[in-house]
Write an enzyme that holds these catalytic residues in place. Structure first.
Site, PDB file in Angstrom:
ATOM      1  N   GLU A  82       4.552  76.368  52.522  1.00 39.78           N
ATOM      2  CA  GLU A  82       4.957  76.129  51.297  1.00 39.78           C
ATOM      3  C   GLU A  82       5.349  77.662  50.820  1.00 39.78           C
ATOM      4  O   GLU A  82       4.790  78.676  50.788  1.00 39.78           O
ATOM      5  CB  GLU A  82       3.641  75.683  50.613  1.00 39.78           C
ATOM      6  CG  GLU A  82       3.186  74.553  51.078  1.00 39.78           C
ATOM      7  CD  GLU A  82       1.541  74.212  50.454  1.00 39.78           C
ATOM      8  OE1 GLU A  82       0.903  75.217  49.891  1.00 39.78           O
ATOM      9  OE2 GLU A  82       1.224  73.396  50.780  1.00 39.78           O
TER      10      GLU A  82
ATOM     11  N   LYS B 122       5.057  80.505  48.418  1.00 42.77           N
ATOM     12  CA  LYS B 122       4.181  81.263  47.912  1.00 42.77           C
ATOM     13  C   LYS B 122       4.684  81.663  46.324  1.00 42.77           C
ATOM     14  O   LYS B 122       5.311  82.761  46.493  1.00 42.77           O
ATOM     15  CB  LYS B 122       3.358  82.199  48.660  1.00 42.77           C
ATOM     16  CG  LYS B 122       2.328  82.958  47.866  1.00 42.77           C
ATOM     17  CD  LYS B 122       1.424  84.099  49.001  1.00 42.77           C
ATOM     18  CE  LYS B 122       0.183  84.136  48.141  1.00 42.77           C
ATOM     19  NZ  LYS B 122       0.235  85.187  46.828  1.00 42.77           N
TER      20      LYS B 122
ATOM     21  N   TYR C 114      -0.303  72.222  44.841  1.00 42.33           N
ATOM     22  CA  TYR C 114      -0.298  72.479  46.440  1.00 42.33           C
ATOM     23  C   TYR C 114      -1.768  72.243  47.090  1.00 42.33           C
ATOM     24  O   TYR C 114      -1.728  72.243  48.322  1.00 42.33           O
ATOM     25  CB  TYR C 114       0.368  73.758  46.636  1.00 42.33           C
ATOM     26  CG  TYR C 114      -0.341  74.970  46.019  1.00 42.33           C
ATOM     27  CD1 TYR C 114      -1.812  75.291  46.052  1.00 42.33           C
ATOM     28  CD2 TYR C 114       0.370  75.868  45.015  1.00 42.33           C
ATOM     29  CE1 TYR C 114      -2.562  76.319  45.348  1.00 42.33           C
ATOM     30  CE2 TYR C 114      -0.297  76.758  44.370  1.00 42.33           C
ATOM     31  CZ  TYR C 114      -1.779  76.922  44.623  1.00 42.33           C
ATOM     32  OH  TYR C 114      -2.378  77.946  44.036  1.00 42.33           O
TER      33      TYR C 114
ATOM     34  N   LYS D  45       3.141  87.390  53.951  1.00 43.94           N
ATOM     35  CA  LYS D  45       3.489  87.997  52.760  1.00 43.94           C
ATOM     36  C   LYS D  45       4.890  88.858  53.095  1.00 43.94           C
ATOM     37  O   LYS D  45       4.960  89.664  54.211  1.00 43.94           O
ATOM     38  CB  LYS D  45       2.690  89.316  52.355  1.00 43.94           C
ATOM     39  CG  LYS D  45       1.447  88.406  51.570  1.00 43.94           C
ATOM     40  CD  LYS D  45       1.461  87.820  50.425  1.00 43.94           C
ATOM     41  CE  LYS D  45       1.449  88.645  49.276  1.00 43.94           C
ATOM     42  NZ  LYS D  45       0.219  89.233  48.497  1.00 43.94           N
TER      43      LYS D  45
ATOM     44  N   CYS E 161      30.461 113.832  26.160  1.00 44.41           N
ATOM     45  CA  CYS E 161      30.380 112.871  27.479  1.00 44.41           C
ATOM     46  C   CYS E 161      30.378 113.961  28.433  1.00 44.41           C
ATOM     47  O   CYS E 161      31.118 115.048  28.595  1.00 44.41           O
ATOM     48  CB  CYS E 161      32.006 112.261  27.513  1.00 44.41           C
ATOM     49  SG  CYS E 161      32.251 111.712  29.165  1.00 44.41           S
TER      50      CYS E 161
ATOM     51  N   CYS F 183      31.700 107.195  25.152  1.00 44.21           N
ATOM     52  CA  CYS F 183      32.433 108.330  25.520  1.00 44.21           C
ATOM     53  C   CYS F 183      33.716 107.989  24.412  1.00 44.21           C
ATOM     54  O   CYS F 183      34.534 106.727  24.605  1.00 44.21           O
ATOM     55  CB  CYS F 183      32.869 108.614  26.774  1.00 44.21           C
ATOM     56  SG  CYS F 183      34.161 109.764  26.731  1.00 44.21           S
TER      57      CYS F 183
ATOM     58  N   CYS G 274      39.428 110.560  29.545  1.00 43.27           N
ATOM     59  CA  CYS G 274      38.196 110.449  30.349  1.00 43.27           C
ATOM     60  C   CYS G 274      38.485 109.883  31.724  1.00 43.27           C
ATOM     61  O   CYS G 274      38.666 108.749  31.925  1.00 43.27           O
ATOM     62  CB  CYS G 274      37.106 109.791  29.742  1.00 43.27           C
ATOM     63  SG  CYS G 274      35.430 109.622  30.470  1.00 43.27           S
TER      64      CYS G 274
HETATM   65 ZN   LIG Z   1      34.368 110.696  28.849  1.00 47.01          ZN
END
Ligand SMILES: [Zn+2]
Length: 684
Positions: free
Chosen positions: A117, A119, A240, A328, A422, A440, A446
């Protein structure tokens, strides 16, 4: 007024039964038979009748799931049979050792027959039914004594208030037609990932602390003193285990699970019976692979010996049964030091802070960097440089910082502030009202933004330019050959050959790919422009409505917002984009280059899919899932998440999993992408 009380009573009972039946179809079987509207009508009729006849009220009526006011404290419940905990195994070897130690040595033979099953990472509860009615719901507590959370358990729609009394044609010994006088079952209460995310989003908006994971959220919801709050959380349950039962005890665990379903409980559809330990080991490994594909979190697989006599013979050592173990998975969370916070600049100029961590192992991978969302999030969670932080890594997604471990905060931890310029281009940073991201302002200067814009432009869902990878893009930018996407269409072979390590043949190939990209349909182009908030779905909807890029550019904010499925955020973002002179110049250059600005309407016409419900699954080759879904919607069809009897078609790509199986079992029509195109060309 003389009312025939007997006929009212009969109607009440019929309504209650009918509503519970639909609840069961909807919440337990995930396979509704009636529309929400029909369901609501039944519910309203029942509420009205009950209001007229308070003397005929029944505590187990479906109208009574949410009780009255809050409790002062929870009572305690002593578990008649202790709720045991499970031993853990962390590897195939440990799993085999568990088998050797218990089955082979203790039972003195190779036991066969196991139940596996998933878990679920939730909260264990016990549900006791007397004469078929839910009497007590309790938490596990310390295993011997738990808390009485009956009022909260009742709000969970997949928990039956009254057990079903019909016996299906299931194999095995014949069982009684009525539920046993006493039965206590155990299960796991949990929250789906979607529900968890939604709750956290709402809490974020309300300025409340966030839950670290779905398990904490489920536990917090179930242990609410006010059931009305619990009722707002879409908790769910998988049953369960059998705690105790007064009669008809099943012979095997597998049989018990089957019985639970007959009584109306929700059991996990992925439960599976395996014959040999080899099969068990193989299945556990397979589960580890697909844990991310589930709607809820699982942290392992529970392996149980199926035969109940064998279980009894083996018994428990301390609080842990010998006949079961939890296999696990490697953990997905760990704590480590936050060394510094860096900032990335995204395509639309958003400043995305990220965590630089002391390297830590999570689930077998070394994590050094993690996402921090945005600066608001950092402030709200009060994450400081130098803190110990909880880091989570799930599947392929970028690891995330969940929050600081306040109890371990060093005195010299430093609060973080967003840079004012920036970090890439030095332009001022602004933060608009109502937005969580700072940006920015150096859009066209950029480099970070231009770079991301290019990556988006050439990507598969956008203009899909084959052969223009990050390396080549970067050389093109460094050589000053391209600054914006429109520049790509002015590239010549001579210029390309001027780049280092560029051969004749590669140059031809790249030019051919760029040329081919001019033929991408309009929705791709609109998406590729990278207008904020305009995703692939919105691009399809906008194309369907306006038909050309020029018509979209000429549209007012009100007109755009009037398009079905387009919200005010998208509309205002498009208007802002068009208002920008640089953007308009770029679009003119794309027009000159010969990109497709008009939508070519295929044979499809509006409403041709109306009345049909589709589900899309798997990895698609021709379009993104969002595009296909938007097309279906634009043609009047419905798109659903899960395959049910109401689904008309399942569209499958590669690696279609459980949905394909479900469709096959229901006999739903399955379409490939080609079949879907054929369907549009030749509608039903
Ligand atoms: Zn920039």
């Amino acid at each position: 007024m003389a009312v025939d009380i007997q006929s009212v009573q009969a109607r009440l009972q019929a309504l209650r039964k009918q509503i519970e039946h639909h609840n069961h179809r909807y919440y337990v079987l995930d396979d509704p038979e009636v529309s929400d509207g029909e369901y609501d009508a039944l519910m309203r009729e029942l509420q009205a009748l009950e209001a007229e006849h308070p003397e005929l009220q029944d505590p187990d009526s479906p109208t009574q799931r949410v009780g009255a006011g809050p409790l002062a404290a929870f009572g305690t419940v002593e578990h008649a049979v202790p709720m045991l905990s499970l031993s853990n195994t962390f590897s195939k070897e440990e799993l085999r050792a568990w088998y050797e130690r218990n089955m082979v040595r203790r039972l003195g033979r190779d036991a066969t027959g196991f139940v596996l099953e998933p878990k679920i990472d939730g909260l264990a509860v016990s549900l006791t039914y007397r004469d078929g009615r839910l009497a007590v719901g309790a938490t596990r507590g310390n295993g011997l004594v738990g808390e009485d959370v009956t009022a909260n358990i009742r709000t969970i729609r997949s928990v039956p208030l009254v057990l079903a009394d019909a016996v299906t044609s299931a194999p095995g010994p014949r069982r009684a037609r009525v539920p046993p006088e006493l039965i206590e079952v155990r299960g796991e209460v949990y929250l789906s990932r979607t529900a968890f995310n939604k709750i956290n989003e709402e809490r974020m908006a309300a300025g409340l602390p966030l839950f670290a994971n779905p398990r904490n959220c489920a536990a917090g919801s179930l242990r609410q003193l006010d059931p009305r709050i619990t009722a707002t959380r879409p908790l769910d349950i998988f049953v369960y285990a059998l705690g105790q039962v007064s009669e008809n005890e099943p012979r095997s665990h597998w049989q018990a699970l089957e019985w639970f379903r007959e009584l109306g409980f929700r059991t996990n559809p992925y439960n599976r019976r395996c014959e040999t330990i080899d099969e068990v080991v193989e299945q556990c490994a397979a589960w580890q692979e697909r844990r991310e594909s589930l709607e809820y979190e699982i942290d392992g697989v529970v392996v149980k010996l199926d035969n109940l006599d064998d279980q009894r013979e083996l018994g428990a050592v301390g609080r842990e049964p010998r006949w079961a173990t939890a296999y696990k998975f490697p953990p997905t969370q760990a704590t480590t030091r936050l060394l510094d916070i860096g900032v990335n600049v995204g395509r639309t100029g958003s400043l995305n802070p990220f965590a630089i961590l002391e390297p830590v192992q999570i689930g077998g991978v070394t994590v050094k960097l993690a996402s921090l969302h945005n600066d608001e999030d950092i402030r709200r969670k009060d994450i400081r440089v130098g803190d110990w932080v909880l880091v989570q890594r799930a599947g392929e997604v970028i690891p995330q910082v969940v929050g600081p471990v306040l109890s371990r905060r060093p005195p010299d931890a430093v609060p973080w502030t967003l840079p004012e310029t920036c970090p890439v281009c030095g332009s001022p940073v602004v933060k608009l009202e109502g937005e969580s991201m700072a940006r920015c302002t150096g859009r066209l200067v950029c480099r970070a933004q231009l770079w991301e814009t290019f990556k988006h432009w050439v990507s598969r869902g956008a203009m899909d330019i084959d052969g223009l990878g990050e390396k080549l893009l970067s050389s093109l930018m460094n050589a000053g050959l391209v600054k914006t996407p429109a520049d790509l269409y002015g590239l010549t072979k001579d210029r390309l050959l001027g780049l280092e390590r560029m051969g004749d043949k590669s140059a031809d190939n790249i030019l051919r790919s760029i040329e081919a990209s001019k033929q991408r349909p309009l929705p791709r182009l609109i998406f590729a422009l990278g207008i904020r908030h305009v995703g692939d779905q919105a691009a399809v909807l906008l194309t369907g409505h306006f038909g050309s890029l020029d018509a979209l550019m000429a549209a007012s904010e009100t007109e755009i917002q009037a398009v079905e499925g387009i919200g005010p955020k998208i509309a205002s973002s498009i208007v802002d984009y068009v208002a920008d002179e640089g953007n308009r110049a770029q679009i003119e250059r794309l027009r000159q280059a010969g990109l497709r600005f008009e939508h070519e309407r295929a044979a499809s016409r509006e409403g041709q899919l109306s009345g049909l419900t589709f589900v899309v699954t798997g990895r698609l080759a021709r379009a993104t899932r969002g595009e296909i879904e938007a097309r279906i919607k634009s043609l009047g069809g419905q798109v659903a998440d899960a395959v049910t009897r109401k689904t008309d078609y399942l569209i499958v790509g590669e690696d279609a999993g459980s949905k394909l199986k479900k469709a096959e079992s229901l006999g739903t029509k399955v379409l490939t992408e080609d079949d879907f195109e054929a369907l549009l060309a030749n509608p039903p």
